[in-house]
Motif scaffolding. Structure first.
Motif, PDB file in Angstrom:
ATOM      1  N   SER A 109      12.854 -13.952  -4.704  1.00 28.23           N
ATOM      2  CA  SER A 109      11.935 -12.965  -4.359  1.00 28.23           C
ATOM      3  C   SER A 109      12.262 -12.013  -4.429  1.00 28.23           C
ATOM      4  O   SER A 109      12.420 -11.519  -3.442  1.00 28.23           O
ATOM      5  N   LEU A 110      10.982 -11.411  -5.399  1.00 25.86           N
ATOM      6  CA  LEU A 110      11.596  -9.111  -4.808  1.00 25.86           C
ATOM      7  C   LEU A 110       9.961  -8.590  -5.303  1.00 25.86           C
ATOM      8  O   LEU A 110       9.678  -8.943  -6.294  1.00 25.86           O
ATOM      9  N   ASN A 111       9.448  -8.294  -3.995  1.00 25.52           N
ATOM     10  CA  ASN A 111       8.475  -7.211  -4.116  1.00 25.52           C
ATOM     11  C   ASN A 111       8.556  -6.040  -4.145  1.00 25.52           C
ATOM     12  O   ASN A 111       9.724  -5.625  -3.503  1.00 25.52           O
ATOM     13  N   ILE A 112       8.583  -4.942  -5.089  1.00 17.49           N
ATOM     14  CA  ILE A 112       8.085  -4.410  -4.327  1.00 17.49           C
ATOM     15  C   ILE A 112       7.206  -3.048  -5.262  1.00 17.49           C
ATOM     16  O   ILE A 112       6.793  -3.322  -6.324  1.00 17.49           O
ATOM     17  N   THR A 113       6.902  -1.997  -4.095  1.00 21.87           N
ATOM     18  CA  THR A 113       5.516  -1.120  -4.236  1.00 21.87           C
ATOM     19  C   THR A 113       6.359   0.069  -3.999  1.00 21.87           C
ATOM     20  O   THR A 113       7.225   0.834  -3.348  1.00 21.87           O
ATOM     21  N   VAL A 135       9.990   4.395  -2.121  1.00 24.23           N
ATOM     22  CA  VAL A 135       9.806   2.944  -3.316  1.00 24.23           C
ATOM     23  C   VAL A 135      10.423   2.085  -1.741  1.00 24.23           C
ATOM     24  O   VAL A 135      11.123   1.910  -1.148  1.00 24.23           O
ATOM     25  N   SER A 136       9.336   0.585  -1.659  1.00 21.61           N
ATOM     26  CA  SER A 136       9.796  -0.083  -0.900  1.00 21.61           C
ATOM     27  C   SER A 136       9.906  -1.886  -1.979  1.00 21.61           C
ATOM     28  O   SER A 136       9.980  -2.169  -2.403  1.00 21.61           O
ATOM     29  N   LEU A 137      11.027  -2.540  -0.630  1.00 18.95           N
ATOM     30  CA  LEU A 137      11.750  -3.324  -1.340  1.00 18.95           C
ATOM     31  C   LEU A 137      12.089  -4.430  -0.334  1.00 18.95           C
ATOM     32  O   LEU A 137      12.117  -4.541   0.662  1.00 18.95           O
ATOM     33  N   SER A 239       7.243  -8.835  -8.465  1.00 20.71           N
ATOM     34  CA  SER A 239       6.580  -8.137  -8.768  1.00 20.71           C
ATOM     35  C   SER A 239       6.999  -7.052  -8.355  1.00 20.71           C
ATOM     36  O   SER A 239       7.391  -6.411  -7.557  1.00 20.71           O
ATOM     37  N   ALA A 240       5.997  -5.872  -8.659  1.00 20.03           N
ATOM     38  CA  ALA A 240       6.028  -4.549  -8.461  1.00 20.03           C
ATOM     39  C   ALA A 240       4.623  -3.415  -9.143  1.00 20.03           C
ATOM     40  O   ALA A 240       4.254  -3.994  -9.806  1.00 20.03           O
ATOM     41  N   GLU A 241       4.447  -2.943  -8.412  1.00 23.58           N
ATOM     42  CA  GLU A 241       3.604  -1.914  -7.904  1.00 23.58           C
ATOM     43  C   GLU A 241       4.012  -0.326  -8.025  1.00 23.58           C
ATOM     44  O   GLU A 241       4.441  -0.219  -6.891  1.00 23.58           O
ATOM     45  N   LEU A 242       3.848   0.269  -8.714  1.00 22.20           N
ATOM     46  CA  LEU A 242       3.891   1.482  -9.189  1.00 22.20           C
ATOM     47  C   LEU A 242       2.486   1.912  -9.401  1.00 22.20           C
ATOM     48  O   LEU A 242       1.526   1.708  -9.651  1.00 22.20           O
ATOM     49  N   SER A 243       2.453   3.708  -8.513  1.00 25.04           N
ATOM     50  CA  SER A 243       1.133   4.452  -8.656  1.00 25.04           C
ATOM     51  C   SER A 243       1.731   5.488  -9.077  1.00 25.04           C
ATOM     52  O   SER A 243       2.606   6.399  -8.116  1.00 25.04           O
ATOM     53  N   ARG A 270       1.539  -2.624 -12.856  1.00 23.21           N
ATOM     54  CA  ARG A 270       2.067  -3.955 -11.672  1.00 23.21           C
ATOM     55  C   ARG A 270       2.439  -4.744 -12.904  1.00 23.21           C
ATOM     56  O   ARG A 270       1.618  -5.678 -13.994  1.00 23.21           O
ATOM     57  N   TRP A 271       3.793  -5.013 -12.383  1.00 24.13           N
ATOM     58  CA  TRP A 271       4.612  -6.190 -12.759  1.00 24.13           C
ATOM     59  C   TRP A 271       4.898  -7.490 -12.235  1.00 24.13           C
ATOM     60  O   TRP A 271       4.510  -7.597 -11.252  1.00 24.13           O
TER      61      TRP A 271
END
Length: 458
Positions: A109-113, A135-137, A239-243, A270-271
């Motif tokens: 799993s990889l979570n990106i914010t 960016v946080s991974l 999953s990735a969330e960018l703002s 969000r992806w």
């Protein structure tokens, strides 16, 4: 008989004009001459189009120069584990040679914010958009069964297992990158253990042993870049969330966001991507796969690109010149005024100069204001000249009205990109039908007589 007979010498036939004069005054010759002038004027129009491309290339060069010092397009790949192990290969003379191979393991799993803070920088009249990304991974690894892969645990170099993180442009790194797992922290150093998968980035040795089954890693990045930020979905579930506060994002790459929101306050997206959506597995040996093609992300576009719109405008130069010349030619026929080809040439040059005015003004103002100023100046110039050579104010105002409609029509075409072809085809059909209707009673073999008879019937 008081009346004297008139001498036959008193009745002389009208003088016969030379062939060259009749050719110059014929309608067919004038039509061919106008068509030739249209083709000639396409040469400076093509030069202006080349000028637009040159200015656009210069803007791209400026953007690359600024990005080279601040940070270019950024693409983050990873994190991933590279596990070295030794194996034997046949060598010269039948002897075996010991070599090192790498098992590359991707996270389950990889979570990106992340948040993106944009900034516009200028050099002269050119502008480009830069950003700073926080960016946080968070990645969770499960080590595969080494025996199933044909790797003996005794051959694994456990003290050289490394955590790899790909960063496309290292100039953009603003703070130290530290990988954390629970209470442990491993500062990451520039350079990679192997370049089989990634080209540039950072790495750190991690304490993985033969008894390790899972590993959870988190890290944070403070990264500068320009125009584009993308990520490679290395997780089995990514999953990735960018703002950001940027109002004109372009979501591109191999995957589009499953949810996005764009407003005057900025955007958020969000992806959610599965490993089944990619063309490479969760682990492999050597350089069998390249993962960069699966990158996704967002581009920060400058809302108004004057160069692209200017180039699209120049594409309509032939149509504008031809329709303007047609209006003057019909004025010749209906008003019985003969215009010299040099006068057509001057009118055509005024239409061509419109594009240079548009390009130069829109570099300093918005494209809409530049279009309004350049169009109004061109219409005023051609209308005033038409009043002088046609000697009728009504005809001059008619020419000016036609030009105003044409320039307004072109501006609408430029705004409606998706419906430009449909609206353009309908417009050309209407223009052709109007010309056919206005010229339906003209005898082109003798247009002057036809105009007189039309006027007397009216």
């Amino acid at each position: 008989h008081d009346k004297q007979k008139e001498s036959p010498m008193n009745h002389q036939p009208p003088p016969i004009q030379p062939v060259s004069v009749r050719i110059r005054e014929s309608t067919t010759f004038k039509v061919f001459m106008i068509g030739f002038l249209v083709l000639i004027l396409l040469i400076p129009a093509g030069m202006i189009r080349s000028l637009v491309r040159e200015r656009e290339r210069r803007q791209g060069q400026v953007a690359n120069e600024i990005g080279a010092k601040w940070g270019a397009w950024q693409s983050l790949s990873g994190p991933m584990l590279s596990i070295p192990y030794s194996h034997e290969l046949p060598g010269p003379g039948g002897k075996k040679v010991t070599a090192t191979a790498y098992l590359h393991v991707l996270p389950d799993s990889l979570n990106i914010t992340g948040t993106v803070a944009p900034e516009i920088r200028y050099r002269g009249i050119y502008e480009t958009v830069l950003y700073n990304a926080r960016v946080s991974l968070a990645a969770q690894f499960t080590l595969p069964d080494l025996r199933a892969l044909g790797i003996h645990e005794k051959r694994v170099q456990w003290d050289r297992v490394s955590l790899e993180l790909g960063i496309s442009d290292m100039k953009g790194v603003r703070k130290e990158i530290v990988a954390r797992a629970g209470d442990s922290a491993w500062p990451m150093e520039p350079g990679l253990t192997t370049s089989e998968v990634l080209d540039s980035g950072v790495s750190a040795r991690v304490p993985v042993t033969r008894n390790t089954r899972t590993l959870q890693v988190t890290t944070e990045l403070d990264l500068n870049g320009s125009e584009q930020l993308s990520f490679v979905p290395v997780g089995k579930e990514t999953s990735a969330e960018l703002s950001s506060t940027w109002r004109s994002p372009s979501f591109d790459g191999a995957f589009l966001p499953v949810r996005r929101k764009v407003s005057d306050a900025g955007f958020s997206a969000r992806w959610d991507i599965l490993h089944l959506n990619r063309a490479y597995p969760q682990h492999w040996i050597g350089d069998r796969y390249k993962i960069a093609d699966s990158a996704f992300g967002v581009g920060l576009l400058i809302p108004t690109d004057a160069y692209q719109k200017s180039e699209r405008t120049v594409k309509y130069a032939a149509l504008f010149i031809a329709l303007t010349f047609l209006s003057f030619f019909l004025s010749e026929v209906l008003l019985r005024v003969r215009l010299h080809p040099l006068q057509y040439l001057l009118i055509g040059l005024a239409l061509v100069i419109f594009y240079t005015l548009l390009l130069s003004i829109s570099e300093h103002l918005s494209f809409g204001r530049g279009y309004l100023i350049a169009g109004a100046a061109t219409i005023a110039l051609v209308t005033g000249y038409a009043g002088s050579i046609l000697r009728k104010a009504r005809a001059a105002w008619l020419v000016g009205s036609i030009l105003a409609v044409l320039y307004g029509y072109l501006y609408v075409l430029l705004q409606l990109e998706d419906y430009a072809l449909l609206l353009g085809s309908i417009g050309l059909f209407v223009i052709l039908g109007t010309v056919m209707f206005l010229t339906r009673r003209i005898n082109w073999y003798n247009p002057v007589r036809a105009a007189d008879s039309t006027g007397s019937q009216g």
